[in-house]
Design an enzyme around this catalytic site. Structure first.
Site, PDB file in Angstrom:
ATOM      1  N   ARG A   1      -8.432  -0.728   4.581  1.00  0.00           N
ATOM      2  CA  ARG A   1      -7.585   0.315   3.988  1.00  0.00           C
ATOM      3  C   ARG A   1      -6.249  -0.274   3.541  1.00  0.00           C
ATOM      4  O   ARG A   1      -5.641   0.222   2.594  1.00  0.00           O
ATOM      5  CB  ARG A   1      -7.303   1.429   5.003  1.00  0.00           C
ATOM      6  CG  ARG A   1      -8.438   2.383   5.268  1.00  0.00           C
ATOM      7  CD  ARG A   1      -7.962   3.538   6.142  1.00  0.00           C
ATOM      8  NE  ARG A   1      -6.661   3.990   5.695  1.00  0.00           N
ATOM      9  CZ  ARG A   1      -5.679   4.333   6.527  1.00  0.00           C
ATOM     10  NH1 ARG A   1      -5.854   4.266   7.833  1.00  0.00           N
ATOM     11  NH2 ARG A   1      -4.513   4.741   6.058  1.00  0.00           N
TER      12      ARG A   1
ATOM     13  N   LYS B   1       0.853  -1.215   0.000  1.00  0.00           N
ATOM     14  CA  LYS B   1       0.000   0.000   0.000  1.00  0.00           C
ATOM     15  C   LYS B   1       0.873   1.243   0.000  1.00  0.00           C
ATOM     16  O   LYS B   1       0.644   2.175  -0.772  1.00  0.00           O
ATOM     17  CB  LYS B   1      -0.883   0.001   1.240  1.00  0.00           C
ATOM     18  CG  LYS B   1      -1.484   1.355   1.600  1.00  0.00           C
ATOM     19  CD  LYS B   1      -2.394   1.311   2.793  1.00  0.00           C
ATOM     20  CE  LYS B   1      -1.694   1.580   4.081  1.00  0.00           C
ATOM     21  NZ  LYS B   1      -1.405   2.991   4.388  1.00  0.00           N
ATOM     22  N   ASN B   2       1.921   1.250   0.862  1.00  0.00           N
ATOM     23  CA  ASN B   2       2.703   2.476   1.053  1.00  0.00           C
ATOM     24  C   ASN B   2       3.706   2.728  -0.056  1.00  0.00           C
ATOM     25  O   ASN B   2       4.446   3.697  -0.011  1.00  0.00           O
ATOM     26  CB  ASN B   2       3.385   2.448   2.425  1.00  0.00           C
ATOM     27  CG  ASN B   2       2.353   2.561   3.545  1.00  0.00           C
ATOM     28  OD1 ASN B   2       1.176   2.830   3.273  1.00  0.00           O
ATOM     29  ND2 ASN B   2       2.766   2.310   4.767  1.00  0.00           N
TER      30      ASN B   2
ATOM     31  N   CYS C   1      -5.159  12.221  12.772  1.00  0.00           N
ATOM     32  CA  CYS C   1      -5.920  10.967  12.713  1.00  0.00           C
ATOM     33  C   CYS C   1      -5.577  10.154  13.941  1.00  0.00           C
ATOM     34  O   CYS C   1      -4.985  10.640  14.889  1.00  0.00           O
ATOM     35  CB  CYS C   1      -5.594  10.218  11.440  1.00  0.00           C
ATOM     36  SG  CYS C   1      -3.944   9.568  11.531  1.00  0.00           S
TER      37      CYS C   1
ATOM     38  N   ARG D   1      -0.189  14.261  13.429  1.00  0.00           N
ATOM     39  CA  ARG D   1       0.279  14.040  12.054  1.00  0.00           C
ATOM     40  C   ARG D   1       0.528  15.375  11.339  1.00  0.00           C
ATOM     41  O   ARG D   1      -0.089  15.686  10.347  1.00  0.00           O
ATOM     42  CB  ARG D   1      -0.703  13.183  11.246  1.00  0.00           C
ATOM     43  CG  ARG D   1      -1.087  11.860  11.886  1.00  0.00           C
ATOM     44  CD  ARG D   1       0.025  10.832  11.910  1.00  0.00           C
ATOM     45  NE  ARG D   1       0.413  10.312  10.615  1.00  0.00           N
ATOM     46  CZ  ARG D   1      -0.192   9.288   9.990  1.00  0.00           C
ATOM     47  NH1 ARG D   1      -1.233   8.733  10.538  1.00  0.00           N
ATOM     48  NH2 ARG D   1       0.239   8.864   8.820  1.00  0.00           N
TER      49      ARG D   1
HETATM   50  C1  EPZ Z   1       4.151   6.856   6.438  1.00  0.00           C
HETATM   51  O1  EPZ Z   1       3.355   7.822   7.084  1.00  0.00           O
HETATM   52  C2  EPZ Z   1       3.272   5.625   6.309  1.00  0.00           C
HETATM   53  N1  EPZ Z   1       2.102   5.947   5.489  1.00  0.00           N
HETATM   54  C3  EPZ Z   1       2.830   5.170   7.697  1.00  0.00           C
HETATM   55  O2  EPZ Z   1       2.100   3.962   7.525  1.00  0.00           O
HETATM   56  C4  EPZ Z   1       4.068   4.871   8.529  1.00  0.00           C
HETATM   57  O3  EPZ Z   1       3.653   4.542   9.837  1.00  0.00           O
HETATM   58  C5  EPZ Z   1       4.983   6.101   8.568  1.00  0.00           C
HETATM   59  O4  EPZ Z   1       5.298   6.510   7.214  1.00  0.00           O
HETATM   60  C6  EPZ Z   1       6.287   5.828   9.307  1.00  0.00           C
HETATM   61  O5  EPZ Z   1       6.958   4.781   8.690  1.00  0.00           O
HETATM   62  C7  EPZ Z   1       2.214   5.903   4.145  1.00  0.00           C
HETATM   63  O6  EPZ Z   1       3.278   5.638   3.606  1.00  0.00           O
HETATM   64  C8  EPZ Z   1       0.977   6.182   3.355  1.00  0.00           C
HETATM   65  P1  EPZ Z   1       6.157  10.209   8.643  1.00  0.00           P
HETATM   66  P2  EPZ Z   1       3.878   9.368   7.161  1.00  0.00           P
HETATM   67  O7  EPZ Z   1       6.014  11.474   7.873  1.00  0.00           O
HETATM   68  O8  EPZ Z   1       4.567   9.722   5.899  1.00  0.00           O
HETATM   69  C9  EPZ Z   1       6.114  13.310  12.256  1.00  0.00           C
HETATM   70  C10 EPZ Z   1       0.337   2.498   7.776  1.00  0.00           C
HETATM   71  O9  EPZ Z   1       0.055   1.858   8.786  1.00  0.00           O
HETATM   72  N2  EPZ Z   1       6.045  14.328  11.196  1.00  0.00           N
HETATM   73  O10 EPZ Z   1       7.422   9.417   8.503  1.00  0.00           O
HETATM   74  O11 EPZ Z   1       2.745  10.197   7.621  1.00  0.00           O
HETATM   75  C11 EPZ Z   1       4.788  12.553  12.342  1.00  0.00           C
HETATM   76  O12 EPZ Z   1       3.882  13.255  13.174  1.00  0.00           O
HETATM   77  C12 EPZ Z   1       0.705   3.956   7.881  1.00  0.00           C
HETATM   78  O13 EPZ Z   1       0.417   2.017   6.619  1.00  0.00           O
HETATM   79  C13 EPZ Z   1       6.167  15.666  11.547  1.00  0.00           C
HETATM   80  O14 EPZ Z   1       6.324  16.000  12.721  1.00  0.00           O
HETATM   81  O15 EPZ Z   1       4.945   9.223   8.335  1.00  0.00           O
HETATM   82  C14 EPZ Z   1       5.190  11.235  12.930  1.00  0.00           C
HETATM   83  O16 EPZ Z   1       5.283  11.370  14.344  1.00  0.00           O
HETATM   84  C15 EPZ Z   1       0.425   4.492   9.265  1.00  0.00           C
HETATM   85  N3  EPZ Z   1       6.083  16.605  10.581  1.00  0.00           N
HETATM   86  C16 EPZ Z   1       6.593  11.011  12.370  1.00  0.00           C
HETATM   87  O17 EPZ Z   1       7.060  12.298  11.902  1.00  0.00           O
HETATM   88  C17 EPZ Z   1       5.911  16.287   9.257  1.00  0.00           C
HETATM   89  O18 EPZ Z   1       5.864  17.201   8.402  1.00  0.00           O
HETATM   90  C18 EPZ Z   1       6.621  10.004  11.205  1.00  0.00           C
HETATM   91  O19 EPZ Z   1       5.859  10.556  10.188  1.00  0.00           O
HETATM   92  C19 EPZ Z   1       5.790  14.915   8.909  1.00  0.00           C
HETATM   93  C20 EPZ Z   1       5.875  13.953   9.893  1.00  0.00           C
END
Ligand code: EPZ
Length: 417
Positions: A398, A22-23, A116, A121
């Site tokens: 999802r 998915k990702n 969410c 996020r």
């Molecule tokens: C991706 O989410 C994945 N989703 C998530 O999978 C996965 O858990 C995550 O990466 C971490 O590996 C998809 O790929 C669609 P991040 P993403 O930006 O991109 C903080 C699943 O179960 N952050 O690496 O949203 C954020 O709050 C989903 O398939 C900021 O602070 O993850 C979080 O604490 C759930 N500011 C951390 O970084 C930002 O601008 C990781 O977020 C962006 C992120």
């Protein structure tokens, strides 16, 4: 509302062919927007998030058709740079369309992806990166207006946190920007590498994907291609947890075990046997399972946050006490309550969860809280005695392509009502 009815206590045995990731599919669908001509994406899982991404592409003016697990996209004339509010809310990760719209059209208007189940996020890292590339961003009552009047230009971007989504958005914007972009402290997840491989096949110039430093040289044209989505490493981990919870033995086909080191290390520490040959992964549960003295979620190549709930489900019946620390998301223990209702002994203190193994779990009526939390409840229910009724399974749909059919084929007693 649909629900799963699971009769636990049956060993899982047999072969499972793992679905596409998915990702990886989601950012590649967004990347197709950057290309002229036709993109054919194969091994694309049938998921509600994939359907939502197809709806976004269609709303932007692309042709997007999904037949079985192949999506065909034609983005010759994307007409609109606006993502409707309802589509933004439907799928949080629609934020990855920002980079693609800016890369292709130099502008975009999209709703703020709501917080969410996992925490606020924020998208501050995404916005900072886009601004570095010459994008002007204003926000008014939850709508982001982004425009690059003089076009996007390359930049040096250092990410304070190796955000997966921010890294993807930078890739999507930089491949069509003027000049060179260098990203440091970039996310190294395999899905980033898959996205980069797709873009390179379309004519992009990218080096270093999968390492912490990625160099992108913008090109003025990308052409669609045929591409197969990589296997889903978190879905693979889910089936391993289901086998571990039931003392079972599985052969997983079409896996990408090279992307699963953090996950396989955890299961091997739990006494499970994992052996890989090419794209086949053979797995036998340890009986009993050993506890994980201490494990923490980390950015790739560490133990992935998406596998935390799933592995916790298996640890509920381990012979001893495990400690898990969630360092990536603020609020990712919402599945604990349901596992406790099924007889688990888990205590949460801030970012850590202490799981004291119990001899047996029992079925209960539980509700999925989020995608991977729901998957954890599924794994626990399969290893519990008696019947579990699992509701709110739209969370699971999802990310999992017909999970009940996959599990029935290896002996699980599960039905969707
Ligand atoms: C991706 O989410 C994945 N989703 C998530 O999978 C996965 O858990 C995550 O990466 C971490 O590996 C998809 O790929 C669609 P991040 P993403 O930006 O991109 C903080 C699943 O179960 N952050 O690496 O949203 C954020 O709050 C989903 O398939 C900021 O602070 O993850 C979080 O604490 C759930 N500011 C951390 O970084 C930002 O601008 C990781 O977020 C962006 C992120």
């Amino acid at each position: 509302m649909q629900r799963f009815i699971i009769q636990g206590g049956r060993r899982l045995e047999g072969d499972i062919t793992v679905q596409g990731a998915k990702n990886s599919a989601l950012p590649i669908l967004a990347a197709a927007l950057l290309c002229e001509g036709e993109t054919v994406l194969t091994n694309c899982p049938k998921l509600s998030d994939v359907y939502a991404a197809c709806r976004i592409l269609t709303s932007i003016g692309c042709k997007c058709v999904m037949r079985d697990r192949t999506v065909t996209i034609n983005a010759d004339v994307p007409s609109r740079a606006v993502i409707p509010e309802r589509l933004m809310q439907e799928m949080r990760s629609s934020i990855i369309f920002m980079g693609a719209l800016l890369g292709r059209l130099g502008m975009c208007t999209l709703g703020f992806p709501g917080g969410c189940e996992l925490g606020p996020r924020p998208i501050d890292l995404h916005l900072q990166a886009m601004r570095r590339m010459g994008v002007r961003i204003t926000e008014e009552n939850g709508i982001l207006h982004c425009a690059a009047p003089r076009g996007l230009h390359g930049a040096r971007i250092h990410l304070q946190f190796p955000s997966v989504g921010a890294t993807e958005n930078i890739l999507l914007a930089a491949v069509r920007a003027e000049g060179e972009t260098i990203v440091t402290n970039a996310a190294r997840e395999p899905e980033i590498t898959d996205l980069a491989q797709f873009l390179v096949k379309c004519g992009a110039r990218i080096e270093g994907a999968g390492s912490g430093t990625i160099r992108i040289l913008g090109t003025d044209k990308l052409t669609g291609c045929e591409y197969a989505v990589m296997p889903d490493r978190i879905v693979t981990a889910t089936w391993l947890a289901c086998a571990a919870s039931t003392g079972g033995e599985l052969r997983l086909l079409r896996t990408d075990s090279g992307s699963m080191t953090g996950i396989l290390d955890a299961f091997e520490e739990m006494g499970c046997r994992c052996s890989q040959s090419e794209d086949t992964l053979c797995f036998a549960a340890g009986r009993p399972l050993k506890p994980l003295r201490y494990i923490k979620t980390m950015p790739y190549p560490g133990f992935p946050t998406d596998a935390q709930a799933i592995v916790m489900a298996s640890l509920c019946k381990a012979a001893g006490t495990s400690v898990m620390e969630e360092t990536i998301f603020e609020n990712r223990f919402r599945h604990v309550e349901a596992l406790v209702r099924m007889g688990a002994d888990i205590r949460v203190a801030g970012r850590a969860a202490v799981i004291r193994g119990v001899h047996a779990m029992h079925g209960a009526q539980v509700s999925a809280t989020d995608l991977r939390g729901g998957a954890a409840m599924l794994a626990a229910a399969l290893g519990a005695e008696g019947e579990t009724v699992l509701t709110e399974i739209s969370h699971i749909d999802r990310g999992y392509d017909s999970p009940e059919l996959v599990l029935q084929a290896v002996g699980a007693k599960i039905e969707r009502r």
